[in-house]
Design an enzyme around this catalytic site. Structure first.
Site, PDB file in Angstrom:
ATOM      1  N   ASP A   1       0.850  -1.183   0.000  1.00 55.20           N
ATOM      2  CA  ASP A   1       0.000   0.000   0.000  1.00 55.20           C
ATOM      3  C   ASP A   1       0.884   1.230   0.000  1.00 55.20           C
ATOM      4  O   ASP A   1       2.031   1.165   0.406  1.00 55.20           O
ATOM      5  CB  ASP A   1      -0.815   0.054   1.299  1.00 55.20           C
ATOM      6  CG  ASP A   1      -1.897  -0.983   1.330  1.00 55.20           C
ATOM      7  OD1 ASP A   1      -2.273  -1.456   0.257  1.00 55.20           O
ATOM      8  OD2 ASP A   1      -2.357  -1.306   2.441  1.00 55.20           O
TER       9      ASP A   1
ATOM     10  N   GLU B   1      30.628 -40.474  11.444  1.00 56.74           N
ATOM     11  CA  GLU B   1      30.643 -41.602  12.385  1.00 56.74           C
ATOM     12  C   GLU B   1      30.413 -42.923  11.644  1.00 56.74           C
ATOM     13  O   GLU B   1      31.073 -43.923  11.908  1.00 56.74           O
ATOM     14  CB  GLU B   1      29.567 -41.419  13.461  1.00 56.74           C
ATOM     15  CG  GLU B   1      29.937 -40.337  14.476  1.00 56.74           C
ATOM     16  CD  GLU B   1      28.725 -39.716  15.149  1.00 56.74           C
ATOM     17  OE1 GLU B   1      27.618 -40.303  15.089  1.00 56.74           O
ATOM     18  OE2 GLU B   1      28.874 -38.614  15.731  1.00 56.74           O
TER      19      GLU B   1
END
Ligand code: ADP
Ligand code: MG
Length: 858
Positions: free
Chosen positions: A329, A670
């Site tokens: 706006d 891992e």
């Protein structure tokens, strides 16, 4: 007072007033206090929350955790009991961490909900006062207006063209016309009780006064509240993470299964192999990620609220980063909404008052400005400017006299589709009609065609200077018209004059617009104002550039969807647009593959706010209806806040990606280490307890600290992220793979070197892997900026987490009781230095990756 099964809609209002011990002027504040004590707050009960202990127990629900516990117990029975105990302790610690994360996520979501409270205007002792809606009590008299959400169950006793959207309660999507008279029919369902307004429904039109007859759970919606409790929404990111999590879990389970079988084939102890492979599965499955993402998003939403952008729907936090268009706006968002009249033209064809000119009458009467207790005019900016200007020409007393001399007897309110409003005033036995609005709107209802044409032309000239032009017209009619010929009121009017006013742009907006443009986001202005005014202001703030298009609502209406989509990317200003048309703009942009943010404040803005990728409502001037439809609310109505929010959204997404990258790299490392070792003929490098330990200290805490990482330097210099972009795009996937392998290589080399030299290899392997991960987390803090430039000290929580882990790991190496628990041995100086050196390799490699990316990739 009894609120039994009495049908409020059937009763006379006077009876209800005495029943509720109230009156038209409302109840007194002290009485309201008493009732609030007695009936409780006007709020729907939340679904019973999971008690904290259940939340905690829920952490053990995970299938793999259960298997791990079982495996630990079994291997304890046949072997080492301390191991089992320690594993169980770590499982509990893990659960505590998971619990804290989940609890925090929930709390953060709750505090977000609290911020979105609505206000209601009640009449207390005859005075209208705004109060938080949850303080309403039975017997309160409330003032309802278009745009409000109805705060309680209310019996209406005065209605002015009131229409209510009751779809949230009855499913009926067409707004219902409401009345104020009693209805005699018995057993009507809520949808047919036309003189009642129900909590949670929305007023789309008109005004009303009503008596509160039910609050909180004692309302129609309260009765079905259980049905309405929605689960917290899952954001697209969380959804993708969940799916990805599932796939990765299966892969990990398969790998661990193979490891298990391989171990047995090599003739190792079956229980130990089982324990190892289950531990590995538990450590490698990234079960913490969804909770971490929720925390990152909701903490981010908290930071956004501090910056005055209130998130209503959590997914908005992540989609902010993809915004490629901001449709905003003009008035109040780009401008300050502080209007002042700078230009004025008066026409005097019709004789109405000997004391005031017609323009003065129009400016003084046709508005909703009122004087507050100190005699200061208060009201909507446009109208306030008119009164303020008038008060330079006439005194305050004259102004008051004018209002008394021409009492208002009716009005047709302003609406941004018609772009004008009218008021009716008694003048002896005649009625004065005053009409004000946009020049085109007024010119279409003037009696004299020549004047009408002239008005359009002269307004255009003012508009080009950036002035907001408002025209006035009016006429005298014999007596008050019937409701049915209201349309004839706004016809054949005399021209009274016009004013031009300016509304300066907000200071900070120009910078924000520049920032948008470098960030690949296109700002677009959408306004009800004149195209020339709109363009002048758009040019001033930098939205409009020489070859951009300015499209008016009328032109837009004439374009087919296809034709519009073809030029939507060239338009930077939409003027004289009706709010309904904003939906088309959103749709056209989306059709072109854009991710559009759209602002709005009125009732008619709701559809476009809902349809936009980010619907943004105004916190100050916005209606409840627009706020309900929005994903985000601007507490300060300021365009710059949108840009800040986008920036924050990009940062949050970046950081989420960083911790995903970090956790997955560690987890895969891992797996590589344990999985590759047998192929190299190595002894099993890590004990289950090592794996769990690394997982515990590296997964949760540093990851959370990564979520608080500062914005990247190029955050607003790169284009928006494509909304469908994979989490693993832009090198994240490669990173996870190559750094994971590198980490494993470093660890396995350590094992090789240490066994060759007869060092404490197991302690070294364990520590090198742990240190590598700490080095990794420091390097992964930025995608493109080297750590030394970013500053070692610029993320304290992370530094604390890393420092703490480092100290703990040294404890694991040197404290005798830790040696016992972790099966480690103190390292000598040579070994420790080796360990430190190896641990730094991954850090440097990831820093090098940044260099390569900047230098060769982009
Ligand atoms: P925006 O908020 O984008 O500036 P609006 O929809 O509020 O647009 O206003 C559109 C036009 O309607 C304005 O240019 C003005 O001419 C007219 N207008 C605005 N406010 C009022 C009002 N209070 N009374 C009459 N006309 C108005
Ligand atoms: Mg407006």
């Amino acid at each position: 007072m009894k609120f039994s099964a009495m049908a409020f809609y059937q009763e006379e209002i006077s009876k209800l007033f005495s029943e509720f011990n109230s009156q038209k002027e409302g109840i007194s504040p002290s009485e309201a206090q008493k009732r609030l004590q007695k009936y409780g707050p006007n709020a729907l009960q939340e679904k019973k929350k999971k008690p904290v202990w259940l939340l905690f127990l829920g952490q053990f629900k995970d299938f793999m955790i259960l298997i791990l516990a079982a495996a630990a117990v079994i291997s304890g029975i046949v072997g080492d009991l301390t191991d089992t105990l320690i594993i169980l302790v770590i499982i509990v610690l893990n659960a505590i961490l998971g619990f804290v994360q989940e609890y925090r996520a929930e709390k953060a979501m709750e505090s977000l909900k609290k911020l979105t409270e609505t206000q209601t205007t009640v009449i207390r002792k005859g005075e209208p006062v705004p109060i938080p809606s949850h303080e309403l009590v039975p017997g309160d008299v409330v003032l309802l207006e278009a745009g409000n959400m109805i705060p309680a169950d209310i019996r209406l006793f005065e209605t002015f063209s009131l229409k209510v959207d009751e779809s949230s309660l009855t499913g009926e999507s067409v707004p219902i016309d409401k009345v104020s008279d009693p209805i005699s029919k018995a057993d009507l369902s809520p949808g047919d009780q036309l003189n009642m307004a129900f909590k949670g429904t929305l007023i789309t039109n008109g005004r009303a006064l009503g008596l509160v007859v039910g609050t909180g759970m004692n309302t129609e919606i309260g009765k079905i509240a259980d049905l309405l409790q929605e689960d917290s929404p899952v954001t697209p990111l969380q959804q993708r993470m969940k799916q990805f999590g599932k796939i990765i879990s299966y892969i990990i389970l398969v790998i661990c299964g193979l490891l298990f079988l391989g171990g047995i084939a090599r003739g190792e102890n079956i229980f130990q192999v089982l324990l190892l492979s289950v531990t590995l599965a538990v450590a490698a499955i990234p079960e913490a990620l969804p909770a971490l993402i929720t925390i990152a998003l909701s903490l981010g939403a908290g930071r956004l609220a501090k910056k005055k952008a209130l998130i209503r729907k959590l997914p908005a936090v992540e989609s902010l980063g993809s915004v490629s268009y901001i449709c905003t706006d003009k008035t109040g968002t780009l401008t300050q909404n502080k209007m002042s009249v700078v230009n004025l033209e008066s026409d005097h064809h019709l004789n109405i008052s000997p004391r005031f000119s017609n323009l003065q009458l129009a400016m003084g009467l046709s508005h909703d400005v009122h004087l507050d207790k100190k005699g200061q005019p208060k009201g909507e900016a446009t109208e306030l400017a008119l009164v303020e200007r008038l008060l330079k020409e006439i005194s305050l007393d004259q102004f008051k006299e004018m209002t008394q001399e021409f009492p208002r007897i009716g009005e047709i309110p302003f609406d941004s589709t018609r772009k004008r409003m009218s008021t009716l005033h008694q003048l002896g036995d005649q009625v004065l009609v005053l009409c004000k609005g946009a020049s085109e709107s007024i010119s279409s209802i003037l009696q004299n065609e020549e004047t009408a044409k002239q008005l359009i032309l002269s307004s255009e000239a003012w508009a080009k200077k950036g002035e907001r032009v408002l025209a006035f017209a009016g006429k005298l009619i014999p007596n008050l018209p019937m409701e049915t010929d209201l349309n004839n009121l706004e016809m054949d009017l005399e021209y009274f004059g016009k004013v031009g006013m300016i509304d300066p742009p907000r200071e900070e907006v120009k910078v924000s617009i520049k920032e948008c443009k470098t960030a690949g986001i296109k700002p677009v202005m959408i306004t009800g104002d004149h195209p020339a005014t709109a363009r002048a202001i758009a040019a001033e703030v930098g939205i409009w550039k020489a070859d951009d298009l300015v499209l008016t609502g009328a032109e837009l209406a004439n374009l087919s969807d296809e034709a519009f989509a073809n030029q939507v990317e060239k338009v930077s200003v939409y003027a004289r647009v009706a709010p309904e048309q904003k939906l088309r703009i959103v749709q056209a942009l989306q059709q072109k593959g854009h991710y559009a943010a759209m602002t709005g404040d009125g009732v008619n803005d709701a559809p476009s706010l809902k349809a936009a990728n980010i619907g943004i409502a105004m916190g100050i001037t916005g209606t409840d209806v627009s706020k309900e439809a929005s994903h985000m609310i601007l507490l300060d109505d300021n365009f710059s806040t949108i840009v800040k929010a986008v920036k924050e959204g990009r940062r949050i997404y970046d950081n989420i990606r960083k911790f995903i990258k970090y956790i997955l790299t560690c987890n895969t490392a891992e797996i590589w280490v344990v999985g590759i070792a047998p192929f190299l003929g190595f002894a099993n490098p890590l004990l289950p307890i090592h794996i769990l330990w690394i997982n515990l200290v590296t997964d949760g805490i540093p990851a959370l600290a990564l979520a608080g990482e500062k914005p990247e330097l190029d955050l607003m210099k790169r284009p928006p992220r494509p909304p469908k972009q994979s989490l693993f795009a832009e090198g994240v996937g490669y990173h996870i793979i190559w750094v994971g392998i590198l980490m494993a290589a470093v660890t396995l080399f350590t094992q090789y070197w240490a066994t060759q030299n007869g060092w404490h290899w197991q302690t070294l392997v364990f520590s090198v892997l742990a240190f590598s991960q700490l080095g990794h987390v420091m390097a992964v803090r930025s995608d493109r900026t080297f750590l030394f430039r970013q500053g070692l000290l610029s993320n304290y929580p992370l530094l604390l987490a890393v420092g703490g882990t480092l100290v703990l790991q040294l404890g694991v190496i040197y404290l005798p009781f830790m040696n016992e628990i972790f099966h480690t041995e103190p390292l000598n100086l040579k070994e420790l230095l080796f360990c430190g050196g190896m641990g730094l390799i991954v850090f440097h490699a990831v820093e090098l990756e940044k260099w390569v990316r900047i230098r060769f990739i982009n």
